[in-house]
Design an enzyme around this catalytic site. Structure first.
Site, short mmCIF file in Angstrom:
data_model
loop_
_atom_site.label_atom_id
_atom_site.label_comp_id
_atom_site.label_asym_id
_atom_site.label_seq_id
_atom_site.Cartn_x
_atom_site.Cartn_y
_atom_site.Cartn_z
N LEU A 109 0.84 -1.21 0.00
CA LEU A 109 0.00 0.00 0.00
C LEU A 109 0.87 1.25 0.00
O LEU A 109 1.92 1.30 0.65
CB LEU A 109 -0.91 -0.02 1.23
CG LEU A 109 -1.90 -1.20 1.24
CD1 LEU A 109 -2.45 -1.45 2.65
CD2 LEU A 109 -3.04 -0.96 0.25
N HIS A 146 1.37 -11.15 9.73
CA HIS A 146 2.48 -11.52 8.85
C HIS A 146 3.04 -12.87 9.28
O HIS A 146 3.26 -13.09 10.47
CB HIS A 146 3.57 -10.45 8.91
CG HIS A 146 4.74 -10.78 8.04
ND1 HIS A 146 4.72 -10.61 6.67
CD2 HIS A 146 5.94 -11.33 8.33
CE1 HIS A 146 5.87 -11.02 6.17
NE2 HIS A 146 6.63 -11.46 7.16
N1 NHR Z 1 1.75 -1.85 2.82
C1 NHR Z 1 2.49 -1.06 3.59
N2 NHR Z 1 2.68 0.21 3.17
N3 NHR Z 1 3.06 -1.46 4.75
C2 NHR Z 1 2.92 -2.72 5.15
O1 NHR Z 1 3.47 -3.10 6.30
C3 NHR Z 1 2.16 -3.64 4.38
C4 NHR Z 1 1.57 -3.15 3.18
C5 NHR Z 1 0.83 -4.01 2.37
C6 NHR Z 1 0.71 -5.34 2.70
C7 NHR Z 1 1.25 -7.32 4.11
C8 NHR Z 1 2.65 -7.90 3.84
C9 NHR Z 1 2.80 -9.29 4.46
O2 NHR Z 1 2.26 -9.55 5.55
C10 NHR Z 1 1.30 -5.84 3.84
C11 NHR Z 1 2.01 -5.00 4.71
C12 NHR Z 1 2.65 -7.98 0.04
C13 NHR Z 1 3.99 -7.77 -0.26
C14 NHR Z 1 4.45 -7.70 -1.70
O3 NHR Z 1 5.62 -7.70 -1.97
C15 NHR Z 1 4.88 -7.61 0.80
C16 NHR Z 1 4.43 -7.65 2.10
C17 NHR Z 1 3.09 -7.86 2.41
C18 NHR Z 1 2.20 -8.03 1.35
N4 NHR Z 1 3.51 -7.62 -2.69
C19 NHR Z 1 3.77 -7.49 -4.13
C20 NHR Z 1 3.59 -6.03 -4.58
O4 NHR Z 1 4.30 -5.67 -5.53
C21 NHR Z 1 2.79 -8.26 -4.96
C22 NHR Z 1 2.79 -9.74 -4.73
C23 NHR Z 1 1.57 -10.42 -5.36
O5 NHR Z 1 0.65 -9.73 -5.86
O6 NHR Z 1 1.52 -11.65 -5.27
O7 NHR Z 1 2.71 -5.31 -4.05
O8 NHR Z 1 3.52 -10.15 3.90
C1 GAR Z 2 -1.39 -16.12 5.88
O1 GAR Z 2 -0.37 -16.98 6.28
C2 GAR Z 2 -0.94 -14.67 6.01
O2 GAR Z 2 -0.14 -14.43 7.14
C3 GAR Z 2 -0.12 -14.53 4.77
O3 GAR Z 2 -0.79 -15.26 3.75
C4 GAR Z 2 -1.64 -16.24 4.36
C5 GAR Z 2 -3.05 -15.91 4.00
O4 GAR Z 2 -3.91 -16.96 4.34
N1 GAR Z 2 -0.02 -13.16 4.40
C6 GAR Z 2 0.88 -12.73 3.55
O5 GAR Z 2 1.76 -13.43 3.12
C7 GAR Z 2 0.69 -11.29 3.15
N2 GAR Z 2 1.55 -11.02 2.05
P1 GAR Z 2 -5.47 -16.76 4.40
O6 GAR Z 2 -5.91 -16.09 3.10
O7 GAR Z 2 -5.99 -18.17 4.49
O8 GAR Z 2 -5.79 -15.94 5.61
#
Ligand code: NHR
Ligand code: GAR
Length: 215
Positions: free
Chosen positions: A91, A107
């Site tokens: 985001l 996470h």
């Molecule tokens: N956004 C912000 N600004 N800060 C955080 O702490 C966020 C966030 C958005 C999502 C979840 C996070 C996780 O728990 C989360 C935390 C997606 C990616 C990623 O690299 C990284 C961390 C998390 C979620 N996403 C790719 C992207 O380019 C796309 C990957 C895909 O679509 O499969 O956005 O892990």
């Molecule tokens: C969960 O393990 C969550 O922590 C992780 O993906 C799974 C979602 O499962 N989240 C991420 O990796 C965010 N990037 P769910 O859809 O069954 O809740």
């Protein structure tokens, strides 16, 4: 006190969503919103009579445009809290700023170890003996916001990524509803150092020891 309104953002399976619903929190789920039209969690929401909406990131030219559309959809439900539950789109600062202090994520690692994606494979590769999950407030820097609660699990001999993921997921299903409940009860606050403190929570006094047992 009036029940809080939650909006839950998902991208996939929705098992954390199910755990949140099963927890019978003092909250109303305003909507479940997914960036992915195929997310199984949308069907779960609909089957419970909860509004399910899609804001497909592929329909927008850039992150700012997607986040603006997502924020507009969320605003329809006037949530007190937005919970990311397996949401996979990073985001923008603008979005995060709008929901500062009201945006939680679960996470699948013991942050700050293994931020980002593919955490279980990376934990196995690193050879850590203890892994787990973290609920944190979302800040612009990904996976770096103030930590609310963590749960630790052992890495066991012969673990595959899948086995480890399942062990961690069971703990996500415990700690995420718990953290959301604390939020709804008004028991979370940030101290002067930017750490989360939980009113009247109990702390464990024992350690989890996890050597690699010979088989
Ligand atoms: N956004 C912000 N600004 N800060 C955080 O702490 C966020 C966030 C958005 C999502 C979840 C996070 C996780 O728990 C989360 C935390 C997606 C990616 C990623 O690299 C990284 C961390 C998390 C979620 N996403 C790719 C992207 O380019 C796309 C990957 C895909 O679509 O499969 O956005 O892990
Ligand atoms: C969960 O393990 C969550 O922590 C992780 O993906 C799974 C979602 O499962 N989240 C991420 O990796 C965010 N990037 P769910 O859809 O069954 O809740």
């Amino acid at each position: 006190m009036a029940d809080k309104t939650l909006v839950i953002l998902i991208s996939g399976r929705g098992s954390n969503l199910e755990a949140i619903l099963a927890a019978r929190l003092p909250a109303r789920i305003g909507a479940v919103i997914s960036n992915n039209p195929g997310a199984r969690g949308l069907a779960i929401a609909r089957s419970r009579g909860i509004t399910a909406a899609v804001v497909d990131h592929r329909a927008y030219p850039d992150r700012a445009a997607f986040d603006a559309a997502l924020a507009a959809e969320i605003a329809l439900y006037r949530p007190d809290l937005v919970a990311l539950a397996g949401f996979t789109r990073i985001l923008t600062d603008g979005f995060v700023g709008r929901y500062r202090g009201r945006l939680l994520n679960v996470h699948p690692s013991l942050l700050p170890a293994f931020p980002g994606l593919d955490t279980h494979r990376r934990a196995l590769e690193a050879g850590v003996r203890i892994h787990g999950c973290t609920v944190h407030f979302v800040t612009p820097a990904v996976d770096s916001g103030p930590i609310v609660v963590q749960a630790a699990v052992p890495v066991l001999p012969g673990d595959t990524g899948k086995a480890l993921a399942n062990r961690v997921l069971r703990e996500e299903h415990r700690i995420y509803p718990q953290a959301i409940r604390w939020f709804c009860e008004g028991r979370l606050r940030l101290d002067a150092g930017g750490r989360v403190v939980v009113k009247a929570a109990r702390s464990p006094k024992t350690a989890l020891l996890s050597p690699a047992a010979e088989r």
